[in-house]
Design an enzyme around this catalytic site. Structure first.
Site, PDB file in Angstrom:
ATOM      1  CG  MET A  83      95.825  19.316  13.243  1.00 50.67           C
ATOM      2  SD  MET A  83      94.120  18.756  13.079  1.00 50.67           S
ATOM      3  CE  MET A  83      94.089  17.428  14.287  1.00 50.67           C
ATOM      4  CE  LYS A 112      98.196  19.124  18.349  1.00 49.19           C
ATOM      5  NZ  LYS A 112      98.970  18.264  17.427  1.00 49.19           N
ATOM      6  CG  ASP A 122     104.207  18.237   9.109  1.00 45.71           C
ATOM      7  OD1 ASP A 122     104.758  18.717   8.095  1.00 45.71           O
ATOM      8  OD2 ASP A 122     103.643  18.946   9.963  1.00 45.71           O
TER       9      ASP A 122
END
Length: 310
Positions: free
Chosen positions: A67, A85, A178
């Site tokens: 991602m 990110k 997750d």
């Protein structure tokens, strides 16, 4: 064409969703047609010194995954280090994947807890969107466990902080989906920080007020194309049975993953193991963990907690 694991660098068949060595999720064409095959080679590489949005100066790369890439950067306005990110270009150009990234930002922004890594902002530069996040320094729990099992008292201290952070998220109707040792960081002063809610989902029945923009209708098996239903998201070794089956999830899936983490901290080994994604899922659906390997001094209440979680 083999798919290289972003965590352990092992080669995996391009038909496999998870690394057969470490269980890390892999991107491949069956999950995101025409997109994930090119993710690795198409990452935008930001060199040290690059300025983003006229405010963030790249210091260096921290890591990468399906991602996006994560960079260490300096916020020149506030004079502090941050984590950035950035989405890979193929994903940034794909409407559904971009929407997932934006949902991550909104969900993270709704969380305010000392045991959850916080988001400072969602920015855009050079046609790319990126998250500006709290920089959490220290080892991941996976790195700690790699050195051997943790003493019960230390494991419980970590678990207490971990559950307090997850409870805060669950109270807002947010599940992680997750949760694993690699997504838990421990600072030098022993503070636990939960990372990466990128696969999180607001579970059904949660109050939506206070969570603006979060779509309650998204199922855990939504994919880029509706014809590709049934794709599961997460990391194989820590998936709950319902997640492995692609079913609707609630906070119990995080409780299962927490049990896997506690088991691994105490024993130094994964609760469920396999050589492939199919083996992992088969073990989760059919097998019990090896309860005999838990340390002799493990309190009875902790053993009971493990069995209830798993």
């Amino acid at each position: 064409m083999p798919v290289n694991c972003p965590k352990c660098n092992a080669d995996n068949p391009d038909t496999q969703s998870f690394c057969g060595t470490c269980g890390t999720r892999l991107g491949h064409p069956q999950e995101i047609p025409g997109v994930t095959r090119t993710i690795k080679s198409s990452f935008t590489q930001y060199e040290p010194g690059t300025s983003l949005a006229g405010r963030y100066t790249i210091v260096g790369e921290i890591g990468k995954g399906g991602m996006g890439e994560v960079y260490l950067a300096e916020d020149t306005n506030l004079k502090r280090k941050v984590a950035i990110k950035v989405l890979p270009q193929p994903v940034a150009m794909h409407e559904e994947m971009l929407a997932r990234f934006e949902r991550e930002a909104r969900m993270l922004a709704s969380l305010n807890h000392p045991n959850i890594a916080t988001i400072h902002g969602l920015e855009k530069a050079n046609g790319q969107q990126f998250l500006v996040m709290e920089l959490v320094e220290g080892d991941t729990l996976a790195e700690r466990i790699a050195k051997g099992p943790l003493p019960v008292d230390k494991a419980l201290n970590i678990c207490l902080q971990l559950t307090e952070g997850m409870e805060s998220a669950h109270e807002k109707g947010i599940i992680h989906r997750d949760l694993k040792p690699a997504n838990v960081k421990i600072t030098k002063d022993g503070k636990v920080k939960i990372l990466d809610f990128g696969l999180a989902k607001v579970f059904e029945g949660a109050a939506s007020d206070g969570n603006p923009g979060v779509d309650l209708s998204k199922s855990p098996t939504i994919t880029v194309e509706s014809s590709h239903s049934g794709v599961i998201l997460g990391t194989a070794a820590y998936m709950s049975p319902e997640q492995a089956r692609g079913k609707t999830l609630d906070k119990k899936t995080d409780i299962w993953s927490f049990g896997c983490i506690l088991y691994e901290m105490l024993t130094g080994r994964q609760a469920f193991k396999g050589d492939s994604i199919s083996d992992y899922i088969a073990a989760i659906l059919k097998n019990e963990p090896d309860w005999k390997v838990t340390p002799e001094g493990t309190p009875a209440k902790i053993r009971d907690l493990l069995r209830r979680c798993l």
